[in-house]
Every structure is written in structure tokens, then in C-alpha cells.
Design a protein around this motif. Structure first.
Motif, mmCIF file in Angstrom:
data_model
loop_
_atom_site.group_PDB
_atom_site.id
_atom_site.type_symbol
_atom_site.label_atom_id
_atom_site.label_comp_id
_atom_site.label_asym_id
_atom_site.label_seq_id
_atom_site.Cartn_x
_atom_site.Cartn_y
_atom_site.Cartn_z
ATOM 1 N N LYS A 51 1.910 2.256 2.673
ATOM 2 C CA LYS A 51 0.951 3.343 2.804
ATOM 3 C C LYS A 51 -0.094 3.305 1.692
ATOM 4 O O LYS A 51 -1.270 3.557 1.933
ATOM 5 C CB LYS A 51 1.688 4.689 2.789
ATOM 6 C CG LYS A 51 0.813 5.876 3.064
ATOM 7 C CD LYS A 51 1.629 7.148 3.154
ATOM 8 C CE LYS A 51 0.705 8.331 3.405
ATOM 9 N NZ LYS A 51 1.442 9.590 3.440
ATOM 10 N N THR A 52 0.333 2.982 0.471
ATOM 11 C CA THR A 52 -0.580 2.952 -0.674
ATOM 12 C C THR A 52 -0.277 1.748 -1.551
ATOM 13 O O THR A 52 0.790 1.129 -1.454
ATOM 14 C CB THR A 52 -0.443 4.216 -1.552
ATOM 15 O OG1 THR A 52 0.848 4.205 -2.172
ATOM 16 C CG2 THR A 52 -0.639 5.487 -0.745
ATOM 17 N N TRP A 53 -1.206 1.446 -2.469
ATOM 18 C CA TRP A 53 -0.997 0.384 -3.450
ATOM 19 C C TRP A 53 0.198 0.724 -4.343
ATOM 20 O O TRP A 53 0.994 -0.150 -4.700
ATOM 21 C CB TRP A 53 -2.263 0.198 -4.284
ATOM 22 C CG TRP A 53 -2.135 -0.852 -5.344
ATOM 23 C CD1 TRP A 53 -1.899 -0.647 -6.666
ATOM 24 C CD2 TRP A 53 -2.216 -2.266 -5.174
ATOM 25 N NE1 TRP A 53 -1.834 -1.851 -7.333
ATOM 26 C CE2 TRP A 53 -2.027 -2.859 -6.438
ATOM 27 C CE3 TRP A 53 -2.430 -3.101 -4.075
ATOM 28 C CZ2 TRP A 53 -2.049 -4.228 -6.640
ATOM 29 C CZ3 TRP A 53 -2.455 -4.472 -4.272
ATOM 30 C CH2 TRP A 53 -2.264 -5.015 -5.530
ATOM 31 N N ALA A 54 0.344 1.992 -4.672
ATOM 32 C CA ALA A 54 1.469 2.415 -5.516
ATOM 33 C C ALA A 54 2.798 2.130 -4.827
ATOM 34 O O ALA A 54 3.747 1.667 -5.473
ATOM 35 C CB ALA A 54 1.346 3.900 -5.854
ATOM 36 N N ASP A 55 2.863 2.389 -3.523
ATOM 37 C CA ASP A 55 4.093 2.099 -2.786
ATOM 38 C C ASP A 55 4.423 0.612 -2.849
ATOM 39 O O ASP A 55 5.587 0.231 -3.005
ATOM 40 C CB ASP A 55 3.961 2.544 -1.328
ATOM 41 C CG ASP A 55 3.901 4.045 -1.172
ATOM 42 O OD1 ASP A 55 4.531 4.761 -1.976
ATOM 43 O OD2 ASP A 55 3.220 4.510 -0.236
ATOM 44 N N LEU A 56 3.430 -0.227 -2.724
ATOM 45 C CA LEU A 56 3.615 -1.671 -2.828
ATOM 46 C C LEU A 56 4.145 -2.047 -4.209
ATOM 47 O O LEU A 56 5.073 -2.843 -4.347
ATOM 48 C CB LEU A 56 2.294 -2.400 -2.552
ATOM 49 C CG LEU A 56 2.258 -3.900 -2.824
ATOM 50 C CD1 LEU A 56 3.264 -4.641 -1.963
ATOM 51 C CD2 LEU A 56 0.862 -4.448 -2.594
ATOM 52 N N GLN A 57 3.556 -1.468 -5.247
ATOM 53 C CA GLN A 57 3.956 -1.791 -6.615
ATOM 54 C C GLN A 57 5.362 -1.316 -6.952
ATOM 55 O O GLN A 57 6.069 -1.939 -7.742
ATOM 56 C CB GLN A 57 2.950 -1.199 -7.613
ATOM 57 C CG GLN A 57 1.582 -1.833 -7.534
ATOM 58 C CD GLN A 57 1.635 -3.324 -7.815
ATOM 59 O OE1 GLN A 57 2.089 -3.745 -8.864
ATOM 60 N NE2 GLN A 57 1.178 -4.119 -6.869
ATOM 61 N N ILE A 58 5.799 -0.220 -6.353
ATOM 62 C CA ILE A 58 7.123 0.346 -6.645
ATOM 63 C C ILE A 58 8.224 -0.412 -5.919
ATOM 64 O O ILE A 58 9.343 -0.509 -6.403
ATOM 65 C CB ILE A 58 7.162 1.843 -6.258
ATOM 66 C CG1 ILE A 58 6.240 2.642 -7.162
ATOM 67 C CG2 ILE A 58 8.568 2.393 -6.336
ATOM 68 C CD1 ILE A 58 6.013 4.070 -6.706
ATOM 69 N N ASP A 59 7.906 -0.979 -4.769
ATOM 70 C CA ASP A 59 8.899 -1.668 -3.948
ATOM 71 C C ASP A 59 9.625 -2.742 -4.769
ATOM 72 O O ASP A 59 9.002 -3.557 -5.437
ATOM 73 C CB ASP A 59 8.235 -2.306 -2.728
ATOM 74 C CG ASP A 59 9.252 -2.851 -1.748
ATOM 75 O OD1 ASP A 59 10.371 -2.316 -1.688
ATOM 76 O OD2 ASP A 59 8.928 -3.833 -1.049
ATOM 77 N N GLY A 60 10.944 -2.690 -4.723
ATOM 78 C CA GLY A 60 11.740 -3.671 -5.435
ATOM 79 C C GLY A 60 11.984 -3.338 -6.901
ATOM 80 O O GLY A 60 12.658 -4.086 -7.609
ATOM 81 N N ARG A 61 11.468 -2.249 -7.342
ATOM 82 C CA ARG A 61 11.680 -1.845 -8.742
ATOM 83 C C ARG A 61 12.767 -0.779 -8.819
ATOM 84 O O ARG A 61 13.201 -0.246 -7.805
ATOM 85 C CB ARG A 61 10.381 -1.331 -9.344
ATOM 86 C CG ARG A 61 9.341 -2.438 -9.362
ATOM 87 C CD ARG A 61 8.150 -2.072 -10.148
ATOM 88 N NE ARG A 61 7.157 -3.146 -10.056
ATOM 89 C CZ ARG A 61 6.225 -3.358 -10.937
ATOM 90 N NH1 ARG A 61 6.123 -2.571 -11.980
ATOM 91 N NH2 ARG A 61 5.381 -4.335 -10.783
ATOM 92 N N MET A 62 13.156 -0.453 -10.010
ATOM 93 C CA MET A 62 14.260 0.470 -10.224
ATOM 94 C C MET A 62 14.007 1.833 -9.575
ATOM 95 O O MET A 62 14.921 2.448 -9.025
ATOM 96 C CB MET A 62 14.506 0.651 -11.722
ATOM 97 C CG MET A 62 15.744 1.455 -12.035
ATOM 98 S SD MET A 62 16.180 1.451 -13.785
ATOM 99 C CE MET A 62 14.882 2.442 -14.477
ATOM 100 N N ALA A 63 12.787 2.326 -9.604
ATOM 101 C CA ALA A 63 12.483 3.654 -9.068
ATOM 102 C C ALA A 63 12.663 3.706 -7.553
ATOM 103 O O ALA A 63 12.946 4.750 -6.990
ATOM 104 C CB ALA A 63 11.060 4.058 -9.435
ATOM 105 N N LYS A 64 12.462 2.621 -6.874
ATOM 106 C CA LYS A 64 12.626 2.460 -5.420
ATOM 107 C C LYS A 64 11.535 3.103 -4.567
ATOM 108 O O LYS A 64 11.124 2.544 -3.572
ATOM 109 C CB LYS A 64 13.985 2.975 -4.938
ATOM 110 C CG LYS A 64 15.167 2.366 -5.610
ATOM 111 C CD LYS A 64 15.419 0.975 -5.120
ATOM 112 C CE LYS A 64 16.721 0.458 -5.693
ATOM 113 N NZ LYS A 64 16.626 -0.858 -6.243
#
Length: 85
Positions: A51-64
Motif C-alpha cells: 500500500k505504501t513505501w513504508a509498508d514495503l520497508q517494514i516487511d521482513g523486519r522485526m516490527a512486521k
């Protein structure tokens, strides 16, 4: 001239105007580049199914996900504002 004005000008208003001019050099061109970068990031995210660039960046990281990030930031805001009082 920036350094000379900032070191020599006696008027705070003159130094303020110089600082604003210095910080805003190429502002029109840079604003356009920034807008283009934001749009490009949005297109990349959409092409990859986010949906957003932020969602892409968060994917696969600890925050989920962004909800976890926003909850964390909200908790920080509350703790930091308590310390300021």
C-alpha cells in the motif's frame, strides 16, 4: 559571502535573512526532485503489492507491520512528553 555576513552582521534580522536564503538555495528544484522521489517510491511499492513505501520497508523486519511501528512510536511519545513535564 555567507560566512562573512554571519560573522560580521550586527543585525539579527540580517543574519536570519541570510540563514533562510542559504538554507533555501535551490529549494524549487529540490522540492520537485523530492516530489518525484516520493511518487516513484509509491509506484514501486504498488508494483510490489504494498500500500505504501513504508509498508514495503517494514516487511521482513522485526516490527512486521505499520500498526506495531505506530504503537511503538505512540508509546515513545507518551514517555518523552512525561519527562518534559
Amino acid at each position: 559571502d555567507y560566512v562573512q555576513v554571519m560573522e560580521s552582521a550586527k543585525s539579527p534580522e540580517t543574519r536570519k535573512q541570510m540563514l533562510l536564503a542559504y538554507l533555501n538555495k535551490a529549494a524549487t528544484e529540490n522540492t520537485k526532485l523530492l516530489e518525484d522521489a516520493v511518487l516513484l517510491r509509491q509506484k514501486i511499492a504498488a508494483l510490489l503489492g504494498y500500500k505504501t513505501w513504508a509498508d514495503l520497508q517494514i516487511d521482513g523486519r522485526m516490527a512486521k507491520n505499520k500498526d506495531t511501528v505506530m504503537k511503538f512510536l505512540g508509546g515513545l511519545k507518551e514517555k518523552l512528553s512525561e519527562r518534559n513535564n
